[in-house]
Design a protein around this motif. Structure first.
Motif, PDB file in Angstrom:
ATOM      1  N   ASP A 142      19.337 -10.383  17.568  1.00  0.00           N
ATOM      2  CA  ASP A 142      18.247 -11.075  16.874  1.00  0.00           C
ATOM      3  C   ASP A 142      16.900 -10.822  17.542  1.00  0.00           C
ATOM      4  OD1 ASP A 142      19.714 -12.227  14.852  1.00  0.00           O
ATOM      5  OD2 ASP A 142      19.889 -14.198  15.812  1.00  0.00           O
ATOM      6  N   TYR A 143      15.900 -10.580  16.708  1.00  0.00           N
ATOM      7  CA  TYR A 143      14.511 -10.728  17.119  1.00  0.00           C
ATOM      8  C   TYR A 143      14.105 -12.162  16.790  1.00  0.00           C
ATOM      9  CZ  TYR A 143      13.797  -5.579  17.156  1.00  0.00           C
ATOM     10  OH  TYR A 143      13.843  -4.226  17.405  1.00  0.00           O
ATOM     11  N   LEU A 144      13.502 -12.856  17.736  1.00  0.00           N
ATOM     12  CA  LEU A 144      12.965 -14.184  17.498  1.00  0.00           C
ATOM     13  C   LEU A 144      11.451 -14.105  17.639  1.00  0.00           C
ATOM     14  CD1 LEU A 144      15.488 -16.150  19.757  1.00  0.00           C
ATOM     15  CD2 LEU A 144      15.655 -15.778  17.288  1.00  0.00           C
ATOM     16  N   ILE A 145      10.729 -14.496  16.613  1.00  0.00           N
ATOM     17  CA  ILE A 145       9.267 -14.511  16.639  1.00  0.00           C
ATOM     18  C   ILE A 145       8.815 -15.960  16.774  1.00  0.00           C
ATOM     19  CG2 ILE A 145       7.150 -13.857  15.462  1.00  0.00           C
ATOM     20  CD1 ILE A 145       8.909 -11.484  16.237  1.00  0.00           C
ATOM     21  N   ILE A 146       8.133 -16.267  17.873  1.00  0.00           N
ATOM     22  CA  ILE A 146       7.659 -17.623  18.141  1.00  0.00           C
ATOM     23  C   ILE A 146       6.136 -17.610  18.034  1.00  0.00           C
ATOM     24  CG2 ILE A 146       7.744 -19.588  19.704  1.00  0.00           C
ATOM     25  CD1 ILE A 146      10.514 -18.606  18.946  1.00  0.00           C
ATOM     26  N   PRO A 147       5.554 -18.261  17.007  1.00  0.00           N
ATOM     27  CA  PRO A 147       4.093 -18.208  16.851  1.00  0.00           C
ATOM     28  C   PRO A 147       3.361 -18.966  17.959  1.00  0.00           C
ATOM     29  CG  PRO A 147       5.179 -18.945  14.826  1.00  0.00           C
ATOM     30  CD  PRO A 147       6.205 -18.979  15.909  1.00  0.00           C
ATOM     31  N   ILE A 148       2.149 -18.551  18.210  1.00  0.00           N
ATOM     32  CA  ILE A 148       1.277 -19.210  19.163  1.00  0.00           C
ATOM     33  C   ILE A 148       1.215 -20.709  18.866  1.00  0.00           C
ATOM     34  CG2 ILE A 148      -0.740 -18.672  17.730  1.00  0.00           C
ATOM     35  CD1 ILE A 148      -2.406 -18.508  20.296  1.00  0.00           C
ATOM     36  N   GLY A 149       1.278 -21.517  19.922  1.00  0.00           N
ATOM     37  CA  GLY A 149       1.136 -22.961  19.768  1.00  0.00           C
ATOM     38  C   GLY A 149       2.404 -23.705  19.397  1.00  0.00           C
ATOM     39  N   THR A 150       3.533 -23.007  19.287  1.00  0.00           N
ATOM     40  CA  THR A 150       4.789 -23.662  18.915  1.00  0.00           C
ATOM     41  C   THR A 150       5.410 -24.354  20.126  1.00  0.00           C
ATOM     42  OG1 THR A 150       5.239 -22.025  17.193  1.00  0.00           O
ATOM     43  CG2 THR A 150       7.110 -23.309  17.983  1.00  0.00           C
ATOM     44  N   TYR A 193       8.231 -25.927  26.017  1.00  0.00           N
ATOM     45  CA  TYR A 193       7.235 -24.923  26.384  1.00  0.00           C
ATOM     46  C   TYR A 193       6.374 -24.624  25.165  1.00  0.00           C
ATOM     47  CZ  TYR A 193       5.309 -20.347  27.781  1.00  0.00           C
ATOM     48  OH  TYR A 193       4.486 -19.299  28.080  1.00  0.00           O
ATOM     49  N   ARG A 194       5.101 -24.345  25.429  1.00  0.00           N
ATOM     50  CA  ARG A 194       4.183 -23.941  24.368  1.00  0.00           C
ATOM     51  C   ARG A 194       3.282 -22.841  24.903  1.00  0.00           C
ATOM     52  NH1 ARG A 194       0.524 -28.504  23.427  1.00  0.00           N
ATOM     53  NH2 ARG A 194       2.407 -29.509  22.636  1.00  0.00           N
ATOM     54  N   ASN A 195       3.283 -21.702  24.248  1.00  0.00           N
ATOM     55  CA  ASN A 195       2.389 -20.604  24.624  1.00  0.00           C
ATOM     56  C   ASN A 195       1.135 -20.719  23.780  1.00  0.00           C
ATOM     57  OD1 ASN A 195       1.058 -18.150  25.102  1.00  0.00           O
ATOM     58  ND2 ASN A 195       2.973 -17.034  25.370  1.00  0.00           N
ATOM     59  N   GLY A 196       0.028 -21.053  24.418  1.00  0.00           N
ATOM     60  CA  GLY A 196      -1.235 -21.191  23.714  1.00  0.00           C
ATOM     61  C   GLY A 196      -2.100 -19.953  23.783  1.00  0.00           C
ATOM     62  N   GLU A 197      -1.525 -18.818  24.214  1.00  0.00           N
ATOM     63  CA  GLU A 197      -2.300 -17.582  24.359  1.00  0.00           C
ATOM     64  C   GLU A 197      -1.897 -16.499  23.371  1.00  0.00           C
ATOM     65  OE1 GLU A 197      -3.571 -17.899  29.028  1.00  0.00           O
ATOM     66  OE2 GLU A 197      -1.826 -16.650  28.544  1.00  0.00           O
ATOM     67  N   GLY A 198      -0.760 -16.642  22.702  1.00  0.00           N
ATOM     68  CA  GLY A 198      -0.340 -15.630  21.741  1.00  0.00           C
ATOM     69  C   GLY A 198       1.088 -15.831  21.299  1.00  0.00           C
ATOM     70  N   ASP A 199       1.523 -15.003  20.366  1.00  0.00           N
ATOM     71  CA  ASP A 199       2.905 -15.036  19.886  1.00  0.00           C
ATOM     72  C   ASP A 199       3.839 -14.511  20.965  1.00  0.00           C
ATOM     73  OD1 ASP A 199       1.725 -15.806  17.532  1.00  0.00           O
ATOM     74  OD2 ASP A 199       2.623 -14.234  16.302  1.00  0.00           O
ATOM     75  N   GLU A 200       5.119 -14.801  20.807  1.00  0.00           N
ATOM     76  CA  GLU A 200       6.156 -14.238  21.665  1.00  0.00           C
ATOM     77  C   GLU A 200       7.226 -13.593  20.793  1.00  0.00           C
ATOM     78  OE1 GLU A 200       6.055 -17.027  25.638  1.00  0.00           O
ATOM     79  OE2 GLU A 200       7.499 -17.537  24.078  1.00  0.00           O
ATOM     80  N   LEU A 201       7.711 -12.446  21.236  1.00  0.00           N
ATOM     81  CA  LEU A 201       8.869 -11.793  20.617  1.00  0.00           C
ATOM     82  C   LEU A 201       9.992 -11.813  21.634  1.00  0.00           C
ATOM     83  CD1 LEU A 201       9.109  -8.560  18.528  1.00  0.00           C
ATOM     84  CD2 LEU A 201      10.513  -8.803  20.571  1.00  0.00           C
ATOM     85  N   ILE A 202      11.127 -12.350  21.227  1.00  0.00           N
ATOM     86  CA  ILE A 202      12.304 -12.422  22.089  1.00  0.00           C
ATOM     87  C   ILE A 202      13.418 -11.638  21.409  1.00  0.00           C
ATOM     88  CG2 ILE A 202      13.966 -13.950  23.222  1.00  0.00           C
ATOM     89  CD1 ILE A 202      11.839 -16.228  22.731  1.00  0.00           C
ATOM     90  N   PHE A 203      13.906 -10.590  22.057  1.00  0.00           N
ATOM     91  CA  PHE A 203      15.053  -9.854  21.526  1.00  0.00           C
ATOM     92  C   PHE A 203      16.300 -10.300  22.281  1.00  0.00           C
ATOM     93  CE2 PHE A 203      18.136  -6.394  21.638  1.00  0.00           C
ATOM     94  CZ  PHE A 203      18.335  -6.198  20.280  1.00  0.00           C
ATOM     95  N   VAL A 204      17.299 -10.739  21.526  1.00  0.00           N
ATOM     96  CA  VAL A 204      18.533 -11.256  22.130  1.00  0.00           C
ATOM     97  C   VAL A 204      19.497 -10.093  22.362  1.00  0.00           C
ATOM     98  CG1 VAL A 204      20.412 -12.920  21.920  1.00  0.00           C
ATOM     99  CG2 VAL A 204      18.198 -13.402  20.849  1.00  0.00           C
TER     100      VAL A 204
END
Length: 384
Positions: A146-154, A115-126
């Motif tokens: 954990d907070y997981l920060i996934i940058p846009i386009g990853t 998956y790739r989000n091309g619209e913005g970052d994502e924050l995932i809290f586990v």
């Protein structure tokens, strides 16, 4: 966390020849934000990342928002959200505006695609579960808290190592960064920050996948979800370096700031995006003024909506709240401790609550699918 990281093999000079053992060139990809003026990383691929075998639209991404009605405090019990599917399929969104969307996911299987989000970052809290993020930047393990920060386009996928998991998910339309007031002019975290660079975990292992077959990457962009098929494994990077990459930060590494009297919610801030902030409420000692009232004072949100996601522990200012609850306190209405909670907090020495708070500076709207999880009587829970 924007500091320099290098993983795997990269050439000594950027934009120069970097050759494979057979003499062919690795394919250099610049991945950056804000055109060429934001943070960026250089990634070196075995295969050209532009080489696509097939493409098709999957669906439009559309949330059905409720019509405007009487403004009121809201409570949603997300613990009853049904478990199933992979991380992307399992998302159930509850709230959102022009800047972000907030929801939960209870996946029971790993993602068979990427998956790739091309619209913005994502924050995932586990909230619950363990596993790893497999991305073009390498593997990043995650654990409860954990907070997981996934940058846009990853390009990434979530691989579960437990039978199921529970996540709080924030889909952002902007980058997610630590608060500016905790960073100096060079981006380094300052001494008064409640966390430091040592607390952030970056991808720990990069193993280039030199494999042939059929691999799918689902991309979110321009309000659509599109499927792209490749005849090579998309995680084929042999090395990368730069300032842009996914990272993890545990809420258990947040060091609470306390005082003689009750501190405002701003001391709990952990991240910020455009028009919103994310805060961490963690176990901490209470205020130590001899006449202190540890419970928060009643407050009217000043041009912001307040969302609280309750994780664990004793929620000292609330009743009728359980793990996985989401409360929304909109701007324009005062809110504070439930009856008896203010008096009951006097003399107590500490709180053991764990919660994530999101304050938005534009009003939030409720997604209609959230209705089935709502407590309609929450607005009246302050009555004696």
């Amino acid at each position: 966390m924007p500091h320099y990281v290098k993983l795997g093999n990269v050439p000594p000079k950027r934009h120069t020849q970097f050759r494979k053992e057979d003499g062919g060139l690795y394919y250099e990809q610049l991945m950056g934000t804000k055109g060429f003026s934001g943070i960026q990383s250089l990634i070196y691929h075995i295969n050209p990342p532009t080489q696509v075998k097939a493409v098709k639209k999957i669906k439009d991404i559309h949330y059905e928002w409720e019509e405007k009605d009487a403004l009121k405090h809201r409570h949603f019990g997300t613990a009853s959200v049904e478990a199933g599917g992979d991380f992307l399929e399992a998302r159930v969104m509850f709230l959102g505006n022009e800047d972000l969307t907030i929801g939960v996911a209870r996946p029971t299987q790993s993602m068979p695609y990427f998956y790739r989000n091309g619209e913005g970052d994502e924050l995932i809290f586990v909230h619950e579960g363990e596993g790893k993020i497999e991305s073009i930047f390498g593997e990043l393990s995650f654990y409860p808290g954990d907070y997981l920060i996934i940058p846009i386009g990853t390009t990434y996928r979530v691989v579960l190592e437990t039978s199921e998991a529970r996540f709080l998910v924030v889909e952002s339309n902007s980058e997610i960064v630590p608060p500016k007031r905790y960073r100096n002019a060079h981006g380094q975290l300052l001494e008064h920050s409640p966390f430091c660079e040592r607390d952030f975990r970056v991808p720990e292992r990069l193993e280039a996948k030199d494999e042939r077959g059929e691999f799918e990457v689902r991309v979110r962009a321009q309000g659509m979800l599109t499927s792209y098929l490749y005849d090579f494994h998309p995680l084929d990077a042999v090395g990368w370096d730069g300032y842009l990459y996914p990272y993890a930060f545990s809420i258990h590494d947040f060091e609470p700031i306390t005082g003689r009297v009750h501190q405002p919610p701003t001391v709990h801030q952990t991240f910020e995006g455009h028009n919103y902030v994310v805060c961490s409420f963690v176990p901490r000692l209470y205020d130590y003024h001899p006449l202190a009232v540890p419970a928060p004072y009643v407050h009217s949100n000043v041009e912001s909506d307040e969302v609280l996601y309750y994780v664990a522990g004793e929620f000292m200012s609330r009743k009728g709240i359980s793990e996985g609850s989401i409360t929304l306190h909109p701007s324009g209405l005062p809110h504070g401790p439930h009856p008896g909670k203010m008096e009951g907090s006097i003399g107590k020495k500490e709180t053991k609550e764990l919660a994530v708070m999101i304050d938005t500076f534009r009003p939030l709207r409720v997604v209609k699918q959230a209705y089935s999880y709502e407590d309609p009587n929450y607005m009246y829970s302050w009555l004696p």
